[in-house]
Design a protein around this motif. Structure first.
Motif, PDB file in Angstrom:
ATOM      1  N   LYS A  42     -16.084   3.812   7.944  1.00 53.81           N
ATOM      2  CA  LYS A  42     -16.366   2.751   8.903  1.00 53.81           C
ATOM      3  C   LYS A  42     -17.871   2.624   9.114  1.00 53.81           C
ATOM      4  CE  LYS A  42     -12.083   3.368  11.568  1.00 53.81           C
ATOM      5  NZ  LYS A  42     -11.506   3.612  12.913  1.00 53.81           N
ATOM      6  N   LYS A  62     -21.003  -0.539  10.815  1.00 51.00           N
ATOM      7  CA  LYS A  62     -21.229  -1.761  11.578  1.00 51.00           C
ATOM      8  C   LYS A  62     -22.140  -2.691  10.775  1.00 51.00           C
ATOM      9  CE  LYS A  62     -19.183  -0.661  15.566  1.00 51.00           C
ATOM     10  NZ  LYS A  62     -18.074  -1.450  16.185  1.00 51.00           N
ATOM     11  N   ASN A  63     -21.793  -3.968  10.762  1.00 48.38           N
ATOM     12  CA  ASN A  63     -22.680  -4.928  10.121  1.00 48.38           C
ATOM     13  C   ASN A  63     -23.724  -5.404  11.125  1.00 48.38           C
ATOM     14  OD1 ASN A  63     -21.543  -6.902  11.757  1.00 48.38           O
ATOM     15  ND2 ASN A  63     -20.344  -7.850  10.128  1.00 48.38           N
ATOM     16  N   PRO A  64     -24.710  -6.216  10.701  1.00 43.80           N
ATOM     17  CA  PRO A  64     -25.762  -6.639  11.650  1.00 43.80           C
ATOM     18  C   PRO A  64     -25.247  -7.383  12.869  1.00 43.80           C
ATOM     19  CG  PRO A  64     -26.460  -7.020   9.391  1.00 43.80           C
ATOM     20  CD  PRO A  64     -25.010  -6.620   9.326  1.00 43.80           C
ATOM     21  N   ARG A  65     -24.041  -7.937  12.802  1.00 44.87           N
ATOM     22  CA  ARG A  65     -23.470  -8.640  13.951  1.00 44.87           C
ATOM     23  C   ARG A  65     -22.694  -7.703  14.885  1.00 44.87           C
ATOM     24  NH1 ARG A  65     -22.708 -12.202   9.607  1.00 44.87           N
ATOM     25  NH2 ARG A  65     -23.749 -14.223   9.864  1.00 44.87           N
ATOM     26  N   GLY A  66     -22.664  -6.428  14.556  1.00 47.03           N
ATOM     27  CA  GLY A  66     -21.958  -5.479  15.377  1.00 47.03           C
ATOM     28  C   GLY A  66     -20.482  -5.362  15.079  1.00 47.03           C
ATOM     29  N   GLU A  67     -20.014  -6.055  14.041  1.00 47.94           N
ATOM     30  CA  GLU A  67     -18.604  -6.003  13.672  1.00 47.94           C
ATOM     31  C   GLU A  67     -18.325  -4.738  12.859  1.00 47.94           C
ATOM     32  OE1 GLU A  67     -17.752 -10.769  13.064  1.00 47.94           O
ATOM     33  OE2 GLU A  67     -18.796  -9.651  11.501  1.00 47.94           O
ATOM     34  N   THR A  68     -17.127  -4.203  13.022  1.00 46.46           N
ATOM     35  CA  THR A  68     -16.737  -3.032  12.239  1.00 46.46           C
ATOM     36  C   THR A  68     -16.375  -3.461  10.821  1.00 46.46           C
ATOM     37  OG1 THR A  68     -15.876  -1.921  14.203  1.00 46.46           O
ATOM     38  CG2 THR A  68     -15.138  -1.090  12.063  1.00 46.46           C
TER      39      THR A  68
END
Length: 247
Positions: A188, A190-196
């Motif tokens: 797991k 996090k992407n730059p948008r904070g999504e997992t």
């Protein structure tokens, strides 16, 4: 002889270039490979959009599709000849045990086999990628043997070559596929948008790696040659399922 070469690492990979150079000593070679890395594509065909074929400066053809697309397109429409053999590789990394189910390298060879052409998937069973010459030497030996005694019917061979210098290679061994443990858990992040987001985890360690398996052969610096078949029927369960359906 006339050869079709494909892979799943992409037309720019060092393995496919080395393989093409090797097989060109035995006859005519045409390369049709994916435009980018399609590792893990398995036997998928692209049916939701058209495919395009372009030619690189070195003469290799590349397709915006899967390894299976490449072989299917080449044999059924692109080539003006029917290949005597199809080679897929040289893959950077092993394709052993359960991995063959997911492998785009094996899938490209499988498509050739399904089209009635002897096919070989060949992989360098290590991730350093230092000794593609060793795998090329094995490919050369297989073609030489085939010229001496052609296959009576199409075969599908999965070949894994230790990533060691040619002089350290041991004999070729005919093997069966081993088995791995379950894969490691997904990773797991996090992407730059904070999504997992999730990355598929690495393969598990070998569970069935005993004598006679591809894992055992590679561990002893032997070349593993595994003949594959495609009938997925569970023959041992036919009577049981029939009884279950019709008690």
């Amino acid at each position: 002889m006339k050869f079709l070469i494909s892979n799943d690492d992409g037309y720019f990979s060092p393995g496919i270039r080395t393989l093409a150079e090797t097989l060109s000593r035995h006859g005519e070679v045409v390369v049709v490979a994916p435009e980018r890395d399609r590792s893990g594509a398995s036997n998928s065909l692209t049916l939701d959009r058209p495919l395009t074929v372009r030619q690189a400066a070195n003469g290799f053809h590349y397709v915006n599709g899967t390894p299976t697309d490449c072989v299917h397109l080449a044999v059924t429409g692109l080539l003006d000849f029917r290949p005597d053999m199809i080679f897929s590789g040289i893959n950077h990394g092993p394709n052993m045990g359960d991995d063959t189910i997911y492998s785009g390298t094996v899938a490209a060879a499988t498509e050739g086999f399904l089209l009635g052409i002897p096919a070989v998937a060949i992989s360098l069973a290590g991730y350093s990628g230092q000794h593609f010459a060793s795998a090329a030497q094995v490919a050369d030996q297989l073609v030489t043997r085939c010229k001496q005694q052609p296959f009576a019917q199409p075969v599908l061979l999965n070949v894994n070559v230790p990533d060691v210098p040619p002089e350290q290679l041991q004999t070729m061994q005919v093997t069966r596929l081993g088995r791995r443990h379950h894969a490691e858990p997904v990773i797991k992040a996090k992407n730059p948008r904070g999504e997992t987001i999730y990355w598929v985890g690495p393969v598990g360690s070998a569970q069935d790696a005993g004598p006679g398996t591809d894992f055992a052969a590679i561990a002893g610096n032997h070349v593993s040659v595994t003949p594959l078949m495609l009938d997925l029927t569970a023959f041992g369960q036919l009577d049981g399922i029939n009884t279950w359906l019709h008690p």
